[in-house]
Design a protein around this motif. Structure first.
Motif, PDB file in Angstrom:
ATOM      1  N   GLU A 259       0.806  -1.215   0.000  1.00 14.81           N
ATOM      2  CA  GLU A 259       0.000   0.000   0.000  1.00 14.81           C
ATOM      3  C   GLU A 259       0.841   1.268   0.000  1.00 14.81           C
ATOM      4  N   ASP A 260       2.156   1.146   0.078  1.00 11.87           N
ATOM      5  CA  ASP A 260       3.028   2.323   0.112  1.00 11.87           C
ATOM      6  C   ASP A 260       4.347   2.004  -0.569  1.00 11.87           C
ATOM      7  N   GLU A 261       4.460   2.401  -1.823  1.00 14.19           N
ATOM      8  CA  GLU A 261       5.646   2.080  -2.624  1.00 14.19           C
ATOM      9  C   GLU A 261       6.894   2.761  -2.083  1.00 14.19           C
ATOM     10  N   GLU A 262       6.727   3.960  -1.522  1.00 16.21           N
ATOM     11  CA  GLU A 262       7.882   4.683  -0.976  1.00 16.21           C
ATOM     12  C   GLU A 262       8.491   3.907   0.181  1.00 16.21           C
ATOM     13  N   VAL A 263       7.645   3.423   1.077  1.00 12.68           N
ATOM     14  CA  VAL A 263       8.126   2.620   2.207  1.00 12.68           C
ATOM     15  C   VAL A 263       8.702   1.303   1.701  1.00 12.68           C
ATOM     16  N   ARG A 264       8.017   0.697   0.769  1.00 13.71           N
ATOM     17  CA  ARG A 264       8.463  -0.608   0.245  1.00 13.71           C
ATOM     18  C   ARG A 264       9.894  -0.543  -0.286  1.00 13.71           C
ATOM     19  N   GLN A 265      10.198   0.488  -1.073  1.00  9.03           N
ATOM     20  CA  GLN A 265      11.538   0.610  -1.642  1.00  9.03           C
ATOM     21  C   GLN A 265      12.532   1.179  -0.629  1.00  9.03           C
ATOM     22  N   GLY A 266      12.067   2.165   0.146  1.00  8.51           N
ATOM     23  CA  GLY A 266      12.972   2.842   1.070  1.00  8.51           C
ATOM     24  C   GLY A 266      13.477   1.960   2.189  1.00  8.51           C
ATOM     25  N   LEU A 267      12.642   1.057   2.687  1.00  8.61           N
ATOM     26  CA  LEU A 267      13.028   0.212   3.810  1.00  8.61           C
ATOM     27  C   LEU A 267      14.138  -0.767   3.419  1.00  8.61           C
ATOM     28  N   LYS A 268      14.167  -1.142   2.141  1.00  9.30           N
ATOM     29  CA  LYS A 268      15.225  -2.043   1.674  1.00  9.30           C
ATOM     30  C   LYS A 268      16.599  -1.402   1.874  1.00  9.30           C
ATOM     31  N   THR A 269      16.690  -0.104   1.549  1.00  2.00           N
ATOM     32  CA  THR A 269      17.951   0.630   1.700  1.00  2.00           C
ATOM     33  C   THR A 269      18.213   0.963   3.162  1.00  2.00           C
ATOM     34  N   TYR A 270      17.149   1.394   3.861  1.00  2.00           N
ATOM     35  CA  TYR A 270      17.263   1.816   5.263  1.00  2.00           C
ATOM     36  C   TYR A 270      17.870   0.716   6.132  1.00  2.00           C
ATOM     37  N   SER A 271      17.427  -0.533   5.893  1.00  2.00           N
ATOM     38  CA  SER A 271      17.894  -1.653   6.717  1.00  2.00           C
ATOM     39  C   SER A 271      18.859  -2.573   5.993  1.00  2.00           C
ATOM     40  N   ASN A 272      19.170  -2.217   4.751  1.00  2.00           N
ATOM     41  CA  ASN A 272      20.077  -3.038   3.943  1.00  2.00           C
ATOM     42  C   ASN A 272      19.599  -4.485   3.881  1.00  2.00           C
ATOM     43  N   TRP A 273      18.276  -4.634   3.633  1.00  2.00           N
ATOM     44  CA  TRP A 273      17.667  -5.969   3.537  1.00  2.00           C
ATOM     45  C   TRP A 273      16.738  -5.935   2.332  1.00  2.00           C
ATOM     46  N   PRO A 274      17.025  -6.701   1.284  1.00  2.00           N
ATOM     47  CA  PRO A 274      16.355  -6.498  -0.009  1.00  2.00           C
ATOM     48  C   PRO A 274      14.993  -7.155  -0.199  1.00  2.00           C
TER      49      PRO A 274
END
Length: 309
Positions: A259-274
């Motif tokens: 429901e939130d593409e910004e969070v979906r993509q951003g969290l991968k970088t934020y936590s370094n978990w793809p």
């Protein structure tokens, strides 16, 4: 006398003028109304006239007249289907209630609620994703460029709001921007505020993505970012991790990344978990499904979820 009255009430009323039609609507304001458009030259219509007459006798509480509010439709001469529709609507009471039963909310009160619906409200043509006029598109671009957090209302979706807001705020055109319920103005005013560097001080800023992700990962002691939610997982991995967490009895919250593409993509970088799902305890990443499975097998999962490890 009684039989005659019942017979009259059960008749199919044929409307011959607009005035007669309005009067019938007034008299039958709380009735289910069945509409029949017919032509004397069509033999199917003659057949349906007979069906209507029989239904009128069987369903005396139903008004068989022409009405302006349609709740159903039947195309073609299909007597069984007509009978079924009339019986269903008559028994369910699905016809619209009279206007006196549910008075419409006062327009001024409704407009006041709308302009206060968010700290920054934009009334525009279309949506921020799909503006439907050049002025609205420019307004959205300016607000986004300055990272301003705003909600919007599509005036094309409600003609009463579209016309009423012009009078309410004495502003004849759209888009219109409001902050804390106060009108800022239209596109020209916003452009002037941008040029004078006042826009950033007037409108609330959207939090930066990193700040937002920090807040989200700390929203609950145990946070699961997944595809779907607790009630309905939308991928096999998310479903498996839900089953594991549910078996522990530990309280947790979820966030649907779909429901939130910004969070979906951003969290991968934020936590370094793809990949997803991702599990966090007290804001710290635990890992994905494989890590959670290992912790469960080793008997460590419960203590990790409780923040003991």
């Amino acid at each position: 006398m009684a039989a005659g009255a019942a017979e009259a009430a059960a008749a199919v009323v044929e409307v011959g003028s607009a005035g007669q039609f309005e009067e019938l609507l007034r008299l039958r304001a709380k009735s289910l109304v069945v509409v029949h458009f017919w032509a004397p030259w069509a033999p199917q219509c003659t057949q349906m006239n007979g069906v209507m007459a029989e239904l009128a006798k069987e369903q005396p509480q139903v008004s068989f007249v022409k009405n302006s509010q349609k709740i159903d439709r039947l195309d073609g001469a299909h007597a069984p289907e007509l009978t079924k529709k009339v019986q269903r609507h008559a028994s369910s009471g699905s016809f619209p209630p009279s206007g006196n039963e549910h008075p419409k909310e006062d327009l001024s009160l409704r407009l006041k609620k709308l302009i206060h619906a968010a700290p920054c409200m934009l009334f525009m043509k279309g949506t921020p994703q799909e503006p439907r006029c050049g002025f609205s598109k420019q307004m959205v671009e300016i607000l986004n460029k300055h990272n301003i957090q705003f909600s919007s209302f599509d005036i094309f979706s409600d003609e009463e709001v579209r016309q009423g807001l012009k009078t309410y705020s004495s502003w004849p055109t759209y888009p219109q921007l409001y902050v804390s319920g106060e009108l800022i103005g239209g596109l020209d005013i916003v452009k002037e505020l941008e040029a004078s560097e006042e826009l950033d001080t007037i409108c609330p800023k959207a939090p930066k993505l990193e700040e937002r992700l920090k807040v989200l990962t700390n929203k609950a002691s145990v946070m699961l970012f997944m595809k779907g939610n607790k009630q309905e997982a939308k991928c096999g991995f998310s479903k498996q991790i839900l089953e594991i967490l549910n078996s522990t009895g530990v309280d947790y919250e979820t966030f649907d990344i779909l429901e939130d593409e910004e969070v979906r993509q951003g969290l991968k970088t934020y936590s370094n978990w793809p990949t997803y799902p991702q599990l966090y305890v007290k804001g710290e990443l635990v890992g994905g499904l494989d890590i959670v499975k290992e912790l469960k097998e080793n008997g460590e999962l419960l203590s990790v979820l409780k923040g003991e490890n």
